[in-house]
Enzyme design. Structure first.
Site, PDB file in Angstrom:
ATOM      1  N   HIS A   8       0.818  -1.221   0.000  1.00  0.00           N
ATOM      2  CA  HIS A   8       0.000   0.000   0.000  1.00  0.00           C
ATOM      3  C   HIS A   8       0.844   1.260   0.000  1.00  0.00           C
ATOM      4  O   HIS A   8       0.510   2.243  -0.660  1.00  0.00           O
ATOM      5  CB  HIS A   8      -0.904  -0.033   1.242  1.00  0.00           C
ATOM      6  CG  HIS A   8      -1.905   1.067   1.314  1.00  0.00           C
ATOM      7  ND1 HIS A   8      -2.949   1.182   0.426  1.00  0.00           N
ATOM      8  CD2 HIS A   8      -2.032   2.105   2.184  1.00  0.00           C
ATOM      9  CE1 HIS A   8      -3.682   2.243   0.751  1.00  0.00           C
ATOM     10  NE2 HIS A   8      -3.147   2.816   1.799  1.00  0.00           N
ATOM     11  N   PHE A   9       1.950   1.252   0.743  1.00  0.00           N
ATOM     12  CA  PHE A   9       2.832   2.415   0.824  1.00  0.00           C
ATOM     13  C   PHE A   9       4.063   2.174  -0.044  1.00  0.00           C
ATOM     14  O   PHE A   9       5.159   1.916   0.442  1.00  0.00           O
ATOM     15  CB  PHE A   9       3.213   2.699   2.279  1.00  0.00           C
ATOM     16  CG  PHE A   9       2.060   3.241   3.083  1.00  0.00           C
ATOM     17  CD1 PHE A   9       1.560   4.512   2.838  1.00  0.00           C
ATOM     18  CD2 PHE A   9       1.471   2.486   4.074  1.00  0.00           C
ATOM     19  CE1 PHE A   9       0.501   5.021   3.562  1.00  0.00           C
ATOM     20  CE2 PHE A   9       0.402   2.987   4.813  1.00  0.00           C
ATOM     21  CZ  PHE A   9      -0.078   4.261   4.560  1.00  0.00           C
TER      22      PHE A   9
END
Length: 295
Positions: free
Chosen positions: A269-270
């Site tokens: 996600h990051f």
């Protein structure tokens, strides 16, 4: 090549202090960086120095996040419409007339609402796990959120509260990151986010925002119509292991923007935590080819 300094500044919008990071020449093309949940402009700490020689980069902390003010939820309506309006006013305070957008997680509906209100300001969009399609929603990750959106009760709120706990935040950073890149993840990142999420008042702020997320789903058709009618240059750089916003959300952009450039990266996600150099290179190449010099 020398590293340009990153400035930490603040501007007042509607009586609220909005903190932002800024780097790059004042007369360079602007790239506005909009972070997601549960982080802040801190997520761009590795990206900004890599692009500051060619662009003016501005990364605000949304109200309630990072170093920006966080008025009590009883005193400020924490909705995505309000955060988008504040972001628009923030750009006006800084006299930003034309800019490219980098959108991630919460930054996507905030930034895309801004594009609907002021399409003439937007030169390009970079979406890094910033969703605008139903197929981009990871079923398991979204189940407790959708339950709370459907009916907000103490029982439906409780599982959502866990999302902003240290363990819940760490899950977002680590999930979907292959073993080969795990050691690139800095524990400082999720501890930084968790400390800010643990401040007094954050429980109500974050529950109000998550409870309002359904209003973004209602705008997905409008976002998609904007893509079709504007033909805005779009680059999607997406962590393919993300279970919150899954890769189908990246691929869906081509339905409305056939020339969209899609890159699925082996991370979560990051994506900037493990692939900042690669993402910076993709952005630099994309903007150089697809966007006219705005100076």
């Amino acid at each position: 090549m020398s590293v340009l300094p990153v400035h930490h500044r603040s501007v007042t919008v509607r009586g609220h202090a909005i903190h932002y990071r800024e780097a790059g020449p004042a007369d360079a093309p602007v790239l506005l960086l909009l972070h997601g949940f549960p982080t802040s402009s801190h997520m761009f700490r590795e990206l900004i120095p890599r692009l500051a020689h060619r662009y003016r980069l501005i990364a605000p902390d949304h109200l309630g996040f990072g170093r920006s003010d966080a008025p009590d939820a009883a005193d400020f309506p924490y909705t995505f419409a309000e955060l988008a309006a504040l972001t628009s006013e923030f750009t006006e305070e800084l006299k930003l007339d034309r800019f490219a957008l980098y959108i991630q997680d919460y930054g996507a509906p905030i930034g895309l609402r801004l594009t609907l209100a002021h399409p003439e300001r937007i030169t390009a969009i970079i979406s890094q796990n910033g969703n605008a399609y139903e197929e981009g929603l990871g079923a398991e990750a979204w189940a407790p959120v959708l339950a709370m959106i459907a009916e907000r009760t103490p029982e439906t709120e409780e599982p959502v509260r866990a999302i902003r706990s240290l363990d819940g935040i760490r899950w977002q950073y680590e999930t979907g990151v292959p073993d080969a890149f795990r050691e690139l993840l800095s524990p400082d990142a999720w501890h930084h986010d968790a400390a800010l999420m643990a401040r007094p008042g954050q429980d109500a702020i974050q529950l109000d925002l998550i409870g309002d997320y359904g209003a973004n789903f209602a705008l997905y058709p409008a976002f998609q119509e904007y893509f079709r009618t504007s033909g805005v240059p779009l680059l999607a750089v997406w962590g393919e292991g993300d279970q919150v916003f899954v890769p189908a959300g990246a691929e869906a952009f081509r339905r409305d923007l056939p020339d969209a450039e899609i890159h699925l990266l082996p991370t979560g996600h990051f994506a900037l935590e493990t692939h900042a150099p690669r993402i910076a290179a993709l952005i630099d190449d994309f903007l150089a080819r697809r966007v006219a010099d705005e100076r």
